[in-house]
Motif scaffolding. Structure first.
Motif, PDB file in Angstrom:
ATOM      1  N   LEU A  46       0.867  -1.172   0.000  1.00 30.76           N
ATOM      2  CA  LEU A  46       0.000   0.000   0.000  1.00 30.76           C
ATOM      3  C   LEU A  46       0.904   1.223   0.000  1.00 30.76           C
ATOM      4  O   LEU A  46       1.852   1.304   0.781  1.00 30.76           O
ATOM      5  N   SER A  47       0.624   2.181  -0.893  1.00 35.41           N
ATOM      6  CA  SER A  47       1.483   3.363  -1.000  1.00 35.41           C
ATOM      7  C   SER A  47       0.646   4.593  -1.336  1.00 35.41           C
ATOM      8  O   SER A  47      -0.534   4.492  -1.671  1.00 35.41           O
ATOM      9  N   SER A  48       1.279   5.754  -1.240  1.00 36.76           N
ATOM     10  CA  SER A  48       0.649   7.010  -1.621  1.00 36.76           C
ATOM     11  C   SER A  48       1.676   7.884  -2.312  1.00 36.76           C
ATOM     12  O   SER A  48       2.822   7.982  -1.843  1.00 36.76           O
ATOM     13  N   SER A  69      -9.118  13.320   1.359  1.00 37.29           N
ATOM     14  CA  SER A  69      -8.413  12.033   1.476  1.00 37.29           C
ATOM     15  C   SER A  69      -7.204  11.994   0.540  1.00 37.29           C
ATOM     16  O   SER A  69      -7.249  12.528  -0.573  1.00 37.29           O
ATOM     17  N   LEU A  72      -4.308   6.801  -2.679  1.00 38.42           N
ATOM     18  CA  LEU A  72      -3.745   5.534  -2.216  1.00 38.42           C
ATOM     19  C   LEU A  72      -3.699   4.567  -3.384  1.00 38.42           C
ATOM     20  O   LEU A  72      -4.594   4.565  -4.236  1.00 38.42           O
ATOM     21  N   TRP A  74      -2.487   0.323  -4.398  1.00 39.66           N
ATOM     22  CA  TRP A  74      -2.049  -0.965  -3.873  1.00 39.66           C
ATOM     23  C   TRP A  74      -1.767  -1.930  -5.012  1.00 39.66           C
ATOM     24  O   TRP A  74      -2.228  -1.754  -6.139  1.00 39.66           O
ATOM     25  N   LEU A  86     -10.456  -1.029   4.272  1.00 39.91           N
ATOM     26  CA  LEU A  86      -9.461  -0.028   4.644  1.00 39.91           C
ATOM     27  C   LEU A  86      -9.844   0.599   5.982  1.00 39.91           C
ATOM     28  O   LEU A  86     -10.981   1.043   6.162  1.00 39.91           O
ATOM     29  N   VAL A  88      -8.206   3.519   8.656  1.00 38.59           N
ATOM     30  CA  VAL A  88      -7.165   4.507   8.952  1.00 38.59           C
ATOM     31  C   VAL A  88      -7.371   4.954  10.399  1.00 38.59           C
ATOM     32  O   VAL A  88      -8.452   5.428  10.756  1.00 38.59           O
ATOM     33  N   GLY A 117      -6.723   1.393  -6.576  1.00 40.52           N
ATOM     34  CA  GLY A 117      -6.456   2.353  -5.515  1.00 40.52           C
ATOM     35  C   GLY A 117      -7.605   3.327  -5.364  1.00 40.52           C
ATOM     36  O   GLY A 117      -8.700   3.107  -5.896  1.00 40.52           O
ATOM     37  N   GLU A 120      -7.112  10.999  -4.987  1.00 45.87           N
ATOM     38  CA  GLU A 120      -7.116  12.095  -4.023  1.00 45.87           C
ATOM     39  C   GLU A 120      -8.507  12.731  -3.961  1.00 45.87           C
ATOM     40  O   GLU A 120      -9.202  12.829  -4.973  1.00 45.87           O
ATOM     41  N   HIS A 155      -2.592   3.518   7.841  1.00 46.58           N
ATOM     42  CA  HIS A 155      -3.519   3.181   6.762  1.00 46.58           C
ATOM     43  C   HIS A 155      -3.379   1.670   6.561  1.00 46.58           C
ATOM     44  O   HIS A 155      -2.328   1.192   6.107  1.00 46.58           O
ATOM     45  N   LEU A 189       0.499   1.390   5.498  1.00 49.09           N
ATOM     46  CA  LEU A 189       1.247   2.610   5.196  1.00 49.09           C
ATOM     47  C   LEU A 189       1.066   3.551   6.385  1.00 49.09           C
ATOM     48  O   LEU A 189      -0.062   3.854   6.768  1.00 49.09           O
TER      49      LEU A 189
END
Length: 197
Positions: A46-48, A69, A72, A74, A86, A88, A117, A120, A155, A189
């Protein structure tokens, strides 16, 4: 004495066969196979693009900015994944030096397995996705807004072997209860944020 030893050896051999037999683990299996919290399944990430792992979450994603938000993404979902969830949350509330609770910022479930994913400032959820309640007692994303100190925001993305029923806006605990026995893997993440005074 010989008879006893022979029986004991037989029982030991049968137990060894059972333990190594796949049906043995299948019978008790889902709990044993379930991902341990904090453990990431091999290749499941999982990344951003907004912040690196353990990096600072930009102001625009917090209560000091637009409170939207973050993006994200994945990849590497475990085989057999049918949906994603998900959560957070912030385990450092209210003060990282004396945390007393975990504050939940976002709860989503039944994200489709083929979704790559979330964009934004997500305006509409992927088809089939349902929302849970955050600790402001509302659905949707609530950005970091720490009262004191630098907080960590986890996250956590869960790959599930099922599509969950409509849980009617569950809180985090109710969602975790519904996911029990269905988690194939977890990706995580962490971002941080501290308000400027």
């Amino acid at each position: 004495m010989k008879c006893f030893d022979r029986k004991r050896a037989f029982r030991g051999g049968m137990l060894a066969l059972l333990i190594h037999h796949p049906l043995f683990w299948g019978g008790i299996g889902s709990a044993a196979a379930e991902a341990v919290p904090g453990e990431t399944a091999m290749g499941f990430t999982l990344s951003s693009e907004a912040f690196p792992p353990n990096g600072e979450i930009p102001r625009k994603y917090t209560c000091d900015g637009g409170d939207v938000s973050p993006p994200l993404a994945w990849s590497g979902l475990p085989a057999g994944t049918r949906s994603l969830a998900l959560i957070v949350d912030d385990p450092d509330a209210p003060d990282p030096k004396a945390p007393k609770m975990t504050w939940v910022h976002w709860v989503l479930y039944n994200l489709p397995a083929d979704a790559p994913g979330l964009p934004e400032a997500m305006q509409s959820l992927p088809v089939g996705t349902l929302q849970g309640m955050n600790d402001w007692k509302r659905t949707g994303y609530g950005g970091p807004c720490p009262p004191i100190g630098r907080h960590r925001y986890f996250h956590k993305l869960y790959a599930l072997d099922t599509v969950l029923p409509d849980l009617h806006r569950p809180d985090k605990a109710k969602l975790e209860q519904a996911m029990a026995g269905h988690v194939l893997g977890q990706a995580e993440l962490i971002g941080t944020y501290q308000r400027s005074r």
